[in-house]
Structures are given as structure tokens and as C-alpha cells.
Design an enzyme around this catalytic site. Structure first.
Site, PDB file in Angstrom:
ATOM      1  N   LYS A 297      31.844  60.674   1.792  1.00  0.00           N
ATOM      2  CA  LYS A 297      30.406  60.452   1.606  1.00  0.00           C
ATOM      3  C   LYS A 297      29.856  59.711   2.819  1.00  0.00           C
ATOM      4  O   LYS A 297      30.497  58.790   3.332  1.00  0.00           O
ATOM      5  CB  LYS A 297      30.185  59.631   0.330  1.00  0.00           C
TER       6      LYS A 297
ATOM      7  N   SER B 234      24.491  60.048  -6.553  1.00  0.00           N
ATOM      8  CA  SER B 234      24.122  60.334  -5.185  1.00  0.00           C
ATOM      9  C   SER B 234      25.256  60.926  -4.340  1.00  0.00           C
ATOM     10  O   SER B 234      25.000  61.391  -3.234  1.00  0.00           O
ATOM     11  CB  SER B 234      23.638  59.053  -4.523  1.00  0.00           C
TER      12      SER B 234
ATOM     13  N   SER C 106      27.002  57.294  -9.502  1.00  0.00           N
ATOM     14  CA  SER C 106      26.892  58.233  -8.378  1.00  0.00           C
ATOM     15  C   SER C 106      28.137  59.052  -8.098  1.00  0.00           C
ATOM     16  O   SER C 106      28.066  60.049  -7.392  1.00  0.00           O
ATOM     17  CB  SER C 106      26.507  57.485  -7.105  1.00  0.00           C
TER      18      SER C 106
END
Ligand code: ZN
Lengths: 483, 486
Positions: free
Chosen positions: A78, A153, A177
Site C-alpha cells: 500500500k 482504503s 481499511s
């Protein structure tokens, strides 16, 4: 044998025995990622050159007898986790061009086990969002249905694994997330106990809530990744002394708590149905369940958002264009240039949260908002722990609804915040939680969530493993990822 | 008018210079003299993803100070974030303390003009130093601003007093005592540039509280306060209300100037630093540190008086600077004449240091060399007056005192035969004075003076006096017996 259908564990084994070369593995995944990314937009950066170089170096080291848990395994990271020499943007304009001079602790540990960073995945800007639509690089599309969101996210990480663009990925979880995109992508996502995985190098949004965690195709990879990334780190003072270890056991005799508030109004009935199917399945394997009440449920979102936004307002103060990222306008006084950089560099949701956070921390309102939220947080944690005295795990849906359409909720922040309603409890309490594939609604994946007491990740994996073995949901592959 | 009461409180920021590393990372704490932005890491630069990790030594060192300042130590210490934007702050917040400082409610006894006075300490806490803003030339004329983060994250100890001081000299005395205590504890070396900075708040009865920021050295504090008292008195005299404001001390122009009103109302949005866990301070820890406390200035003064027979005043001057007291004690140990040694250190050495604006530690010689100098006085090789001259040369050049005496030819003339030669010369030159001296013994002194002048003051005055007196006596005898001198 197709490399792209293997798990990380299988790849590492084949590389170690010499049946696979790291260069071949990396090339296969790079090729796949480059081919699918224009459609799915899972990656912000595909670190082609660095990945190739790492694979070549690894081959040399292998010849000298190097070994590790993830030799030759490409990992998608990420874009909120610092990677030395690879641009790290947090999906924000404000950090465009920023190349960290150091590796996050988790990256250092993965590299030490022979893993290869193959790219940085898309996300909601600064991890603020629940759909990966709030990225300065455009939304990530769900491999199960390109019209749908991938959850947020850590959506890019979720999509990259689901679409077999990477065998494993790292995400970060502040309020769900990791678990939300795991649910929307039909993969396994785990938020570890707060303080068990070093946050050093994780670009902070809300430091008291967030943890780095694994996003994988199956439970075994999840466990392997946990073995590598947990453990004390001298660079993060909030850590506890804990190293993940897992010996699979039976679910027989495990006690499940089912808080009815998380199955009630606002939750899609089809999702409720799928999660109940999972509960019944566990019951058939010898677990027992009981419906309980979680009266604080209606406060969790407010509590979470006040704390997260307050911390964010302070954590994001450093993005002023002076030292890195978005260039500073040098012709104006510093306070004007700061305003300009921040005004242009941040997206609308980030600005909204910074402003609300500043407000909640300001002298006149601190007591009314921030301190109240802290007190509420303590109550929620105590309540969770009291439940976990009588039960081994708490079961809820991971999200109240299946993947929604891109753009459907974007205009209404509160509707978007609702996506976190089931997941934030674990972050507020600091306990571990996992999302496991729980089936499909109209061909779209949904997840079941399990929370356990501090450092009881082994219990979560035991349950996840049982579900995986009984349902085989994890073997289902989205249309886009057909090999 | 002047009897209106003045109240002064101080906030002193002292760098913990004895620490090897910064407060929240492992960069060296000694940033001085390093090229800009080379003494940095992700954490002190506040790079995305970096985290602070506390230097535990800093807490222990701060506890030492808290104990020395008679404070109550909080058992739970929490760091807070103080949020404000400024280019010298890498994260745009400073990790400091707020609700749970390290220690509270202490006191220090100061002495001004022989009178003891207690100054209360409100609180002591630890925080990180920001970086340094560097202008090309002055703030106004600089075409750009440079920021050097080498200093960012160095541990600062903030000591806040109650407004107990009433004159600038009391403020100065407090700062000197504080500095000496920190030096004795080996927590902070006050002689290092920028290691001690201070904000002062001051109010005059009937006026508002004014804060003076950015006083970069303890020396400037007295000046800034004196200026501010005069300014406020003048305002009050004219019936103008003193505004509550923050002012900046302009060292160059030696005036205080008001800061823009914009900066006055600051909301720092303090909240507990989530990246650091609260620190529990145990009784055992405090006891252990207490047991290791070194001798402090107050105790040292008592000992100096007792051990060396010094006056209270002398002891006070020596302990105002730990290095000065150390210097004296070493000298007294080697040379062994404390009265003389103290005199030399206080009256001669200290004066030279002040004159040259340097510290004891900048000296290029040790007490051993000074003891050699004093030995030359003791054995008559040089006069006390020459010794003072040699000391000055030592400060300037760092040369060995014997070397200076040799090369400058200032060895004292103490041999009778040598002095007699000069006496001959003077008696030849000053016949009239000789005649007078024969009648009036007081004039002998004039002749002695002439001889000394002739030797460039190197002749021993006592021996010279003896030689001249003897010569006059001889002349008298000759006169008496009617003989004409040769
Ligand atoms: Zn550093």
C-alpha cells in the site's frame, strides 16, 4: 504450472528447491500487473526496475545459500508504507515525487525473508476513505465487477491480490481499511493487535488506531506474513512484546458472540444471511454461539471519526512543501506558501478531516469533543473486553453492504463513513480482527468479520482456516483474473 | 514612581548537552560545527512514517535537575503535541509536555547583594528543540531563508519560575545559579553557544504582563529586562496602559519590539502524543538518582569556605561557574596557597575572561601552568605585578609562563650587586635628590622609585630600598667625618 495461481508459500517453496527462479516469478507478475493495471488501477507505481534488480540480486544470494520465508515472492505494498527508493505518495498530490530514503520496518523484515517489493498500491488519499475512490490517481476498480468499488482504503492492495497481480499484499487498517477491501475482493485481510506490528515507516493518518496487516489469498499466507511482520521494533515505542505463532486447532468448543446491533437496520439482509450461514457452518463444526447486545454500537462511528480526524489534523501538518513532495512557492511569505501548498495538494476529504480535527482539538472544544471521544473509546474497549471474557470471538459482517457502484456514495461523506460501522470497534479497542470470504451476493463478494482478545490472532486464523476449508470460497477467481 | 513593584518570571530552555543522542532519535546531540542538514534522520526530519522513540537517559537527567531544584516529581509523565506552523519545525508540531510535566513546585535560593532570596519553580519539563532558521544578513534584508535541521530534536529542559524576581539583577542571579546547578549536575554546559535561551515575562504593578521572547543568552536577559522596565515605567508615568503582548528582544538595537498581533492568540491544540507511551517514574528510580546526585553549588560554597578559608563572597563568585570553581580547586591542590590562588582566579583570571569574552574551558592552559606561574612569584623570580602580565600573555597565547618570562625578559632583579649598579646610576644622575635625602629620610623613597624606573620595575623594591638606605647611611657617615666623597 502457472506461477500466478500459486500462493506465496508455494512460490517460496519452489524457489528454494530451485524449481522456480525469482526472476521468472517477478517477470510473470510484472507482466500481469502491467497488463491489468490500466483496467483495475490497483497500482500507483509498478516498481519494475527495482523489482527486477532485487530478483537478480536474490538469485545470486540464493546460490550462496540464502534462505527465507518469502524468497522470490513479489509483494504489493500500500502506498502509505515507506519503501526506500520507490516513490511513496499516499495517493496524494501533496506527496507526489517523494521518494523515501528509508524502508519501513515491515519492508525491512520482508526483504530479509527474500520478498520483493513489486509496486505501490492505490488507496484513498492518506488512507481516508472507504472505497478507494478518493485517490489523486483515480479509483481502483473491483476485479469482480469493474463498475464497483473495491472497498477502502487499502483497495489497491485488495484488488492486486484478487486479480492475481501480486500473490500477497500489505495494507493498513485505521478503521477497517484492510478488512473492508478484503471483504469486497474475496480475500483474507487481518488487522493485528495494536502494537504487534511496527508502524515505523507507515505514513500516519491516525496513529493510535492504525496497524499494518496482511491481505492474502488464503489463511496460510496470512499466517506466514504475520510471522514475518510481528515482533518488537526499537523504532516504535508503542509496541508490545509479541511474536505471532500459529498452531492450527479445532474450532470445536469455541464460543462466538453475535452482537445483534451489527446485524440490524442499515445492514443489507443478503449480507446478514451470508454471515449467518458462516456462523451456522462454525456451529456445525462444534462451535457454539450466542446473540448478545452491543448498546454502544451507535456511538462507534462518531467516536472513531473524532479521534481519527484529530490525530490526522496534527499528523498531516508536516506536508507544507518545504522538505519534500509538492513544491513550495518560494516567492511568497512562508505562511502564504504553506496555505497554497496545502490548499492545492490535499483532496477534499483530507481537507475536511483536517479542518474537523483542528476544530475538535481547539481550546474551546477539546473537552466537548476530543476528551469525550477518548472516554467513549475507553468504554467501548472495556465493553469489548467484557464480552471477550465470556466468548472467544465476536462475529459481525465486515461491511453492512456488498460492493457499491463507483460514484454512488461519493457525494455523501456520511453514507461513505457507514461502510466502517462494523470494523472500527476493533481499532478503537486495539484488538485483532479478520475478514474472511463469506460468499457472494449477486456475484459480488462479502466478508464475515471476527474479533478476538489482544494477541489472539491464532484464534482468528483457526476460524478462518475452518471456513476456508469448508467453503473453498478463496478458490473462486474473478472474471478479470482468469488466467 | 520607582517603588511600583516589578514582577519577573522566567522560562529557561536549556539544551541537555551531556546526552549523546537527540531526544527522540539516535542522531548525535552534538550538532555544532556540522554542515547544515547532515545531522539528521527520518525521525528528526519528521519524514512521513517516522516515529519518535524516547531517549530514556533524558528522563533520568531531567529527574536529576528536578531533585536539585527541590521539585515534586510526577510519577506519570506524558508527552503532548504542541501544534503550530513554523518552518524550523520539521513536523509542524513540537513534542513537549503539558498536563503532566516531569516535575512541579520547586525552589532555588539566590543571593543578590548578600541577601538570600527564594525563587519558586513552577514546573520542569522536557521537549524537543526546533531546527535553526538562518538568514543571509538580517531578517529584513535577507533575500531568502535557510533552515538547518541539525538541531531539530535535541533535548531541551524547560524550567519555568513563578514571577518571584523583582529586579533584572535578581533574574540574572537566578539564571547564574540555574546554570551552575546544571553544570554541576553535568546536564547542560551553559558555556556552549545557544545552549541556554530564555523567555521572560514582566509586569509592573498596575500594568499588564508582557512576555519577552527570543533572548538568546543569559547575558542579554538583564539588558532586555532593564529596557522593558524603563519602557513600561515611562508608559505608566504618562498614564498609558501597558498592553498585554509578546515582544521580541532585538539584541543588535538593544530594544524590545512588539510582535505582530497575529501571533499573540495561539491555539496550540495540545493533545497527548499517540506515538509515545506514558512513562511511569518509580520511587526506586528516583531514589537511585537521588543517591547519585553530585555536590551542588550551595553545598560546594559551604565547603569552599570551610576547606580553604575563603570568604562567602569568594565562594559565591567561584561557584557561579562550575568550571571556574573546578579550576580553582585544582590550582589550590597543586599550588597549595588557597588565599593567593583564589585571589588570582577571581581577581585576575576572571577579569581577563570577561574582558576577552571567553569561558574557562576556552583557556589554552591548565591549573598546572598557573601553579608554575605562582611558584615563580613565590621564589622571587618575578614580581606579583609581572605575574599578572604573564597571566594575560598566557590567556592570549597559551604559552608556558616560564617561556613568557624568559622571552620577555621580565625576570625580577633581586641580586644586591645587580641592583647596586642601578643605584650607582641613579645617584650619579639625581645628585640633588641625594642631597635632600641626606637631610630628609622620606626622600629615600623617591630615589628608590627612580631605581625601579631605571630597571623597568623589575628590581625587587624591598632589596632596592635596603641598598639605597644603606648607601645614604654611608654618605651620612662620610659627611659627618668631613670627608669628601670620591
Ligand atoms: Zn535524527
Amino acid at each position: 504450472m502457472n506461477v500466478l495461481s500459486l500462493t506465496a508459500k508455494q512460490i517460496a517453496e519452489l524457489v528454494l528447491t530451485g524449481s522456480l527462479s525469482p526472476v521468472d516469478v517477478v517477470e510473470a507478475y510484472l507482466d500481469r500487473a502491467k497488463r491489468l493495471n490500466p483496467k483495475i488501477n490497483a497500482f500507483i507505481t509498478i516498481a519494475e526496475e527495482q523489482a527486477r534488480r532485487s530478483a537478480e540480486e536474490l538469485e545470486k544470494r540464493l546460490r550462496k545459500g540464502f534462505s527465507g520465508k518469502f524468497v522470490g515472492v513479489p509483494v504489493a505494498v500500500k502506498d502509505v508504507i515507506s519503501t526506500k527508493g520507490i516513490e511513496t505518495t499516499c495517493a496524494s498530490r501533496v506527496l507526489k515525487g517523494y521518494i523515501p530514503p528509508y524502508d519501513a520496518t515491515v519492508i525491512r523484515r520482508l526483504k530479509a525473508e527474500g520478498a520483493i517489493v513489486m509496486g505501490k498500491t492505490n488507496m484513498d488519499e492518506f488512507a481516508m476513505g472507504s472505497s478507494t475512490e478518493l485517490s489523486a490517481y483515480g479509483p481502483t476498480r473491483n476485479p469482480w465487477n469493474l463498475e464497483r468499488v473495491v472497498g477502502g482504503s487499502s483497495g489497491g492492495s485488495g484488488a492486486s491480490v484478487a486479480a492475481r497481480m501480486a500473490p500477497i499484499a500489505l495494507g493498513s487498517d485505521t478503521g477497517g481499511s484492510i478488512r473492508c477491501p478484503a471483504a469486497f475482493c474475496n480475500i483474507v485481510g487481518l488487522k493485528p493487535t495494536y502494537g504487534t506490528v511496527s508502524r515505523y515507516g507507515l505514513i500516519s493518518y491516525a496513529c493510535s488506531l492504525e496497524q499494518i496487516g496482511p491481505m492474502t489469498l488464503d489463511v496460510d499466507d496470512c499466517a506466514l506474513l504475520m510471522e514475518v511482520i510481528t515482533g518488537k521494533d526499537g523504532f516504535d515505542s508503542t509496541m508490545i512484546d509479541y511474536k505471532f505463532k500459529w498452531t492450527p486447532r479445532e474450532v470445536k468448543g469455541l464460543r462466538l458472540a453475535v452482537p445483534k446491533e451489527f446485524f440490524g437496520e442499515g445492514t443489507d439482509e443478503r449480507v446478514v444471511d451470508k454471515v449467518w450461514t458462516i456462523i451456522k457452518l462454525l456451529e456445525s463444526q462444534g462451535a457454539v454461539y450466542e446473540e448478545i447486545s452491543f448498546p454502544l454500537a451507535r456511538y462507534v462511528l462518531a467516536c472513531y471519526y473524532i479521534i481519527a480526524m484529530s490525530e490526522a489534523s496534527s499528523n498531516l501538518a508536516r506536508y507544507d512543501g518545504v522538505r519534500y513532495g509538492f513544491p513550495c512557492d518560494l516567492s511568497s511569505p512562508w505562511y502564504d506558501s504553506y496555505s497554497k501548498v496545502r490548499g492545492e495538494g490535499f483532496g477534499v476529504e483530507v481537507k475536511r478531516r483536517i479542518i474537523l480535527g483542528c476544530f475538535a482539538l481547539s481550546a474551546g472544544y477539546y473537552g466537548r469533543y476530543y476528551l469525550k471521544a477518548l472516554k467513549l473509546r475507553t468504554m467501548i474497549r472495556d465493553h469489548v473486553l467484557s464480552i471477550l471474557k465470556n466468548f472467544d470471538v465476536i462475529v459481525t459482517p465486515t461491511t453492512p453492504f456488498p460492493p457499491f457502484k463507483i460514484g454512488e456514495r461519493i457525494e455523501d461523506p456520511l453514507a461513505l463513513y457507514m461502510a466502517d460501522v462494523d470494523t472500527v470497534v476493533a481499532n478503537l479497542a486495539g484488538v485483532p480482527a479478520i475478514s474472511v470470504p463469506a460468499g457472494f451476493v449477486d456475484g459480488l463478494p462479502v466478508g464475515a468479520q471476527f474479533m478476538a482478545n489482544y494477541c489472539h490472532e491464532d484464534l482468528l486464523l483457526t476460524i478462518a482456516k475452518c471456513i476456508q476449508d469448508e467453503t473453498k470460497f478463496h478458490t473462486k477467481v474473478p472474471e478479470e483474473a482468469r488466467l | 514612581m520607582s517603588e511600583l513593584k516589578v514582577k519577573i518570571g522566567l522560562e529557561c530552555h536549556c539544551q541537555m548537552t551531556s546526552l549523546k543522542t537527540k531526544l527522540f532519535c539516535r542522531c548525535p546531540a552534538d550538532y555544532r560545527g556540522k554542515p547544515p542538514n547532515t545531522n539528521v534522520c527520518p525521525t528528526c526530519l519528521g519524514l512521513p512514517g517516522s516515529l519518535p522513540y524516547l531517549n530514556r537517559r533524558a528522563v533520568e537527567e531531567a529527574i536529576k535537575v528536578a531533585l536539585a531544584l527541590n521539585c515534586k516529581i510526577n510519577r506519570r509523565m506524558v508527552f503532548y503535541r504542541k501544534n503550530y506552523f513554523y518552518p524550523d519545525l520539521s513536523k509542524n508540531f513540537q513534542i513537549s509536555q503539558y498536563d503532566y510535566p516531569l516535575a512541579v513546585d520547586g525552589y532555588v535560593t539566590i543571593n543578590v547583594g548578600g541577601v538570600d532570596k527564594v525563587v519558586r519553580i513552577k514546573r520542569i519539563h522536557i521537549e524537543e528543540d526546533p531546527g535553526r532558521i538562518v538568514y543571509k544578513g538580517s531578517i529584513e534584508s535577507s533575500p531568502y531563508t535557510l533552515v538547518d535541521y541539525n538541531r531539530m530534536g535535541v533535548a531541551l529542559l524547560e524550567v519555568v519560575t513563578e514571577p518571584d524576581m523583582e529586579t533584572p539583577s535578581e533574574a540574572k542571579a537566578f539564571l547564574q545559579e540555574l546554570r551552575s546547578i546544571l553544570e554541576h549536575l553535568e546536564v547542560s554546559d551553559g558555556s556552549l553557544e545557544g545552549s541556554m535561551r530564555c523567555d521572560a515575562n514582566i509586569s509592573i504593578e498596575g500594568g499588564s504582563r508582557v512576555e519577552i521572547k527570543n533572548i538568546t543568552s543569559f547575558k542579554e536577559v538583564e539588558r532586555a529586562l532593564s529596557y522593558e522596565i524603563i519602557r513600561q515605567r515611562n508608559l505608566l508615568r504618562r498614564g498609558v496602559q501597558v498592553k498585554r503582548e509578546t515582544r521580541h528582544w532585538d539584541e543588535v538595537r538593544r530594544v524590545t519590539v512588539a510582535l505582530r498581533a497575529k501571533e499573540e492568540e495561539m491555539d496550540y491544540r495540545y493533545f497527548p502524543e499517540p506515538d509515545l507511551v506514558p512513562i511511569e517514574i518509580t520511587d526506586e528510580m528516583i531514589e537511585r538518582i537521588k543517591a547519585q546526585l553530585p555536590e551542588l553549588p550551595a553545598a560546594r560554597r559551604v565547603r569552599l569556605v570551610k576547606q580553604y578559608g575563603l570568604t562567602e563572597y569568594e565562594a559565591r563568585v567561584l561557584t557561579s561557574d562550575k568550571h571556574l570553581a573546578d579550576f580553582f580547586e585544582k590550582l589550590a591542590l597543586i599550588h597549595g596557597n588557597p588565599k593567593v590562588d583564589c585571589n588570582l582566579v577571581i581577581n585576575e583570571l576572571l577579569r581577563l575572561l570577561n574582558e576577552k569574552n571567553i569561558g574557562v574551558r576556552d583557556l589554552k592552559f591548565t591549573p598546572l601552568e598557573v601553579s608554575e606561574l605562582l611558584r615563580m612569584v613565590d621564589d622571587g623570580t618575578i614580581s606579583w605585578k609581572s605575574a599578572k602580565y604573564v597571566l594575560r600573555r598566557m590567556v592570549e597565547t597559551g604559552e608556558h609562563p616560564r617561556m613568557i618570562v624568559e622571552t620577555e625578559g621580565i625576570r625580577r632583579i633581586a641580586k644586591v650587586e645587580e641592583i647596586e649598579k642601578y643605584v650607582d646610576m641613579v645617584f650619579e644622575r639625581c645628585r640633588e635628590d641625594v642631597e635632600e635625602a641626606l637631610k630628609d629620610p622620606k626622600v629615600i623613597h623617591r630615589l628608590v622609585g627612580e631605581v625601579l624606573k631605571e630597571t623597568k620595575m623589575l628590581a625587587d623594591p624591598k632589596i632596592t630600598f635596603q641598598v639605597v638606605s644603606k648607601r645614604i647611611e654611608k654618605l651620612k657617615t662620610i659627611r659627618k667625618w668631613g670627608e669628601v666623597p670620591p
